[in-house]
Design a protein around this motif. Structure first.
Motif, mmCIF file in Angstrom:
data_model
loop_
_atom_site.group_PDB
_atom_site.id
_atom_site.type_symbol
_atom_site.label_atom_id
_atom_site.label_comp_id
_atom_site.label_asym_id
_atom_site.label_seq_id
_atom_site.Cartn_x
_atom_site.Cartn_y
_atom_site.Cartn_z
ATOM 1 N N LEU A 61 0.837 -1.207 0.000
ATOM 2 C CA LEU A 61 0.000 0.000 0.000
ATOM 3 C C LEU A 61 0.869 1.254 0.000
ATOM 4 O O LEU A 61 0.643 2.201 -0.752
ATOM 5 N N VAL A 62 1.897 1.229 0.839
ATOM 6 C CA VAL A 62 2.814 2.363 0.914
ATOM 7 C C VAL A 62 3.613 2.502 -0.376
ATOM 8 O O VAL A 62 3.826 3.608 -0.879
ATOM 9 N N ALA A 63 4.046 1.373 -0.930
ATOM 10 C CA ALA A 63 4.831 1.399 -2.171
ATOM 11 C C ALA A 63 4.041 2.027 -3.315
ATOM 12 O O ALA A 63 4.610 2.673 -4.195
ATOM 13 N N ASP A 64 2.728 1.841 -3.299
ATOM 14 C CA ASP A 64 1.870 2.362 -4.370
ATOM 15 C C ASP A 64 1.201 3.680 -4.001
ATOM 16 O O ASP A 64 0.202 4.074 -4.604
ATOM 17 N N LYS A 65 1.743 4.366 -3.007
ATOM 18 C CA LYS A 65 1.073 5.556 -2.476
ATOM 19 C C LYS A 65 0.844 6.633 -3.530
ATOM 20 O O LYS A 65 -0.198 7.294 -3.534
ATOM 21 N N ASP A 66 1.794 6.842 -4.450
ATOM 22 C CA ASP A 66 1.628 7.893 -5.460
ATOM 23 C C ASP A 66 0.433 7.597 -6.362
ATOM 24 O O ASP A 66 -0.354 8.487 -6.689
ATOM 25 N N LYS A 67 0.294 6.340 -6.762
ATOM 26 C CA LYS A 67 -0.830 5.934 -7.593
ATOM 27 C C LYS A 67 -2.151 6.112 -6.839
ATOM 28 O O LYS A 67 -3.148 6.580 -7.400
ATOM 29 N N ILE A 68 -2.141 5.759 -5.560
ATOM 30 C CA ILE A 68 -3.349 5.876 -4.744
ATOM 31 C C ILE A 68 -3.736 7.334 -4.554
ATOM 32 O O ILE A 68 -4.909 7.705 -4.647
ATOM 33 N N ILE A 69 -2.744 8.181 -4.285
ATOM 34 C CA ILE A 69 -3.020 9.609 -4.097
ATOM 35 C C ILE A 69 -3.563 10.225 -5.372
ATOM 36 O O ILE A 69 -4.497 11.036 -5.346
ATOM 37 N N ASP A 70 -3.006 9.835 -6.523
ATOM 38 C CA ASP A 70 -3.522 10.347 -7.800
ATOM 39 C C ASP A 70 -4.974 9.917 -8.012
ATOM 40 O O ASP A 70 -5.810 10.699 -8.485
#
Length: 209
Positions: A184-193
């Motif tokens: 989840l943390v590793a994909d944080k940029d995608k999630i925030i976008d």
């Protein structure tokens, strides 16, 4: 109730907390072993149960302690946050990701506690979570600037819809990542976008042009 434990030195207390957190976070409540906890903490099993009496008490103590730490971080954030609800939501999401990085074990433990607790402790955990969530939500809603909302929009319903939508998005990610906080943390940029995109849709359906 835990006075003898709280009176320990910081080093001894933290060692027990870290060993307990790691075991519960990795295995959940039912499969977690107090034998492993005491081995990693460097104490006897009798001493652990002297401090907490039961495995359940230890688990709930950890839950309350971590929630208190995270709520304190929220209150620190909310004091200086934007009056715009969408900016506030975005800022709080970023703060939460920072907490993920800073306290990954604690977040994993909370995720397990809230979503994977067995019947033995589920009701107690969910009652605590509901009470804290209600208090946090009240603070989140304080001092919002609602002047930009469209005049034909019911503000209370709009606020409820916004918060329900954001919570649903968060729950969806938790299910999608199967409680894997590291991924989840590793994909944080995608999630925030993705969250920004969802907030844009909500914002332009509710605000005046």
């Amino acid at each position: 109730m835990y006075e003898s434990f709280e009176n320990l030195s910081d080093e001894k207390r933290n060692k027990i907390i870290e060993a307990s957190l790691e075991e519960f976070a990795k295995k959940g409540y039912e499969r977690a072993s107090t034998n492993v906890i005491v081995k990693n903490a460097g104490i006897s099993k009798g001493l652990l149960f002297h401090y907490f009496k039961t495995k359940k008490n230890l688990f709930i103590y950890l839950f309350d302690r971590i929630v208190e730490e995270f709520v304190a971080a929220f209150y620190e954030f909310i004091d200086d946050s934007s009056a715009d609800i969408f900016d506030r939501l975005m800022s709080w999401t970023i703060i939460k990701f920072k907490l993920y990085f800073k306290k990954p074990l604690e977040y994993r433990f909370l995720t397990v506690s809230i979503y994977d607790s067995p019947e033995e402790i589920k009701d107690e955990i969910l009652k605590r979570y509901a009470r804290i969530s209600s208090e946090v939500m009240k603070r989140f809603m304080e001092n919002l600037d609602l002047s930009r909302f469209r005049k034909d929009v019911d503000i209370d319903r709009a606020l409820s819809f916004i918060m329900t939508s954001i919570e649903a998005i968060g729950n969806n990610y938790i299910k999608m990542y199967n409680h894997d906080i590291d991924k989840l943390v590793a994909d944080k940029d995608k999630i925030i976008d993705d969250l920004k995109s969802c907030i844009y849709i909500l914002k332009h359906g509710i605000y005046e042009k």
